[in-house]
Design an enzyme around this catalytic site. Structure first.
Site, PDB file in Angstrom:
ATOM      1  N   ARG A   1       1.064  -0.906   0.125  1.00 20.83           N
ATOM      2  CA  ARG A   1       0.160   0.252   0.135  1.00 20.83           C
ATOM      3  C   ARG A   1       0.728   1.219  -0.112  1.00 20.83           C
ATOM      4  O   ARG A   1       1.659   1.986   0.579  1.00 20.83           O
ATOM      5  CB  ARG A   1      -0.986  -0.226   1.575  1.00 20.83           C
ATOM      6  CG  ARG A   1      -1.874   1.121   1.268  1.00 20.83           C
ATOM      7  CD  ARG A   1      -2.673   0.648   2.125  1.00 20.83           C
ATOM      8  NE  ARG A   1      -2.008   1.386   4.340  1.00 20.83           N
ATOM      9  CZ  ARG A   1      -2.955   1.499   5.263  1.00 20.83           C
ATOM     10  NH1 ARG A   1      -4.417   0.968   5.095  1.00 20.83           N
ATOM     11  NH2 ARG A   1      -2.535   1.225   6.088  1.00 20.83           N
TER      12      ARG A   1
ATOM     13  N   SER B   1     -12.081  -3.793   1.631  1.00 21.76           N
ATOM     14  CA  SER B   1     -12.448  -2.558   3.740  1.00 21.76           C
ATOM     15  C   SER B   1     -13.877  -2.830   3.638  1.00 21.76           C
ATOM     16  O   SER B   1     -14.283  -2.486   2.924  1.00 21.76           O
ATOM     17  CB  SER B   1     -11.724  -1.524   3.259  1.00 21.76           C
ATOM     18  OG  SER B   1     -10.484  -1.872   3.060  1.00 21.76           O
TER      19      SER B   1
ATOM     20  N   LYS C   1      -4.001   6.675   9.100  1.00 26.15           N
ATOM     21  CA  LYS C   1      -5.345   7.200   8.214  1.00 26.15           C
ATOM     22  C   LYS C   1      -5.367   8.372   8.809  1.00 26.15           C
ATOM     23  O   LYS C   1      -6.117   7.933   9.244  1.00 26.15           O
ATOM     24  CB  LYS C   1      -6.373   5.927   7.531  1.00 26.15           C
ATOM     25  CG  LYS C   1      -5.137   4.614   7.272  1.00 26.15           C
ATOM     26  CD  LYS C   1      -6.446   3.892   6.773  1.00 26.15           C
ATOM     27  CE  LYS C   1      -7.036   4.436   5.199  1.00 26.15           C
ATOM     28  NZ  LYS C   1      -7.891   2.789   4.510  1.00 26.15           N
TER      29      LYS C   1
END
Length: 212
Positions: free
Chosen positions: A37, A106, A135
């Site tokens: 990611r 997700s 995040k």
């Protein structure tokens, strides 16, 4: 079924530690499921990094998942892709990637989890369980009890994510999580921490099986 899902993130990378160093350490600690990611670098850099990570993981027999980008997963022959709620639909991803490719999604609640399963997801990432610092746009924490609610409705693996610390593992396993994602909590000594987390999860699951 892998007990620990390792996701790359800038928080794990310091000036002297590249994404390759991070993944190498995770594999040394026993991680067998790696997600690449990267929300920062250019597409060209992402491709070059993903290509090298594919070579590294293939050599070690480790599963490589690419976050969001189906074309990148195809370009480097990754084992799968992980999609968010606003990414391309699962059905389209499956058509492009084929039946054998792993597709994760997700999710943040029961309805999203059930929909992901019905549309053909192979696993879900569920959370954030707790407040997370990795995040900036993270959803409101769902809490541990939400794991049980979701697992009562689905049969595909659930990976708990978001603000997870090692001392949460007993409660997460009891709630029904099949595995966990941790980022900040394992950042200082990645290989050592990954190994410790995997050992703890395996012991908890073995104990649960003996009790059942």
């Amino acid at each position: 079924m892998f007990p620990f899902y390792f996701v790359t993130d800038p928080v794990l990378e310091r000036a002297s530690l590249s994404v390759f160093d991070v993944v190498r350490q995770a594999i040394a600690g026993g991680a067998r499921l790696i997600q690449y990611r990267d929300k920062i670098n250019t597409r060209h850099v992402l491709y070059e990094n993903a290509k090298t990570l594919r070579e590294m993981t293939a050599k070690e027999g480790v599963t490589l998942i690419i976050n969001d980008q189906i074309d990148l997963a195809l370009a480097v022959s990754a084992d799968g892709v992980h999609l968010g709620q606003t990414d391309i639909p699962i059905a389209v991803a499956r058509k492009l990637l084929g039946k054998s490719t792993i597709i994760g999604v997700s999710t943040h609640g029961v309805e999203e989890a059930m929909r992901a399963q019905s549309e053909g997801a192979d696993y879900i990432g569920f959370g954030p369980i707790f407040q997370t610092q990795t995040k900036s746009n993270a959803s409101v924490p769902v809490g541990i009890d939400a794991i049980t609610a979701v697992k009562n409705k689905i049969h595909i693996p659930l990976y708990a994510i978001g603000g997870i610390e090692k001392h949460h593992l007993p409660d997460l396993c009891s709630a029904g999580a099949d595995g966990v994602v941790a980022i900040s909590s394992i950042a200082e000594e990645i290989a050592v921490n990954v190994a410790a987390w995997i050992e703890t999860i395996q012991k908890l699951k073995a104990h649960a099986i003996r009790k059942s």
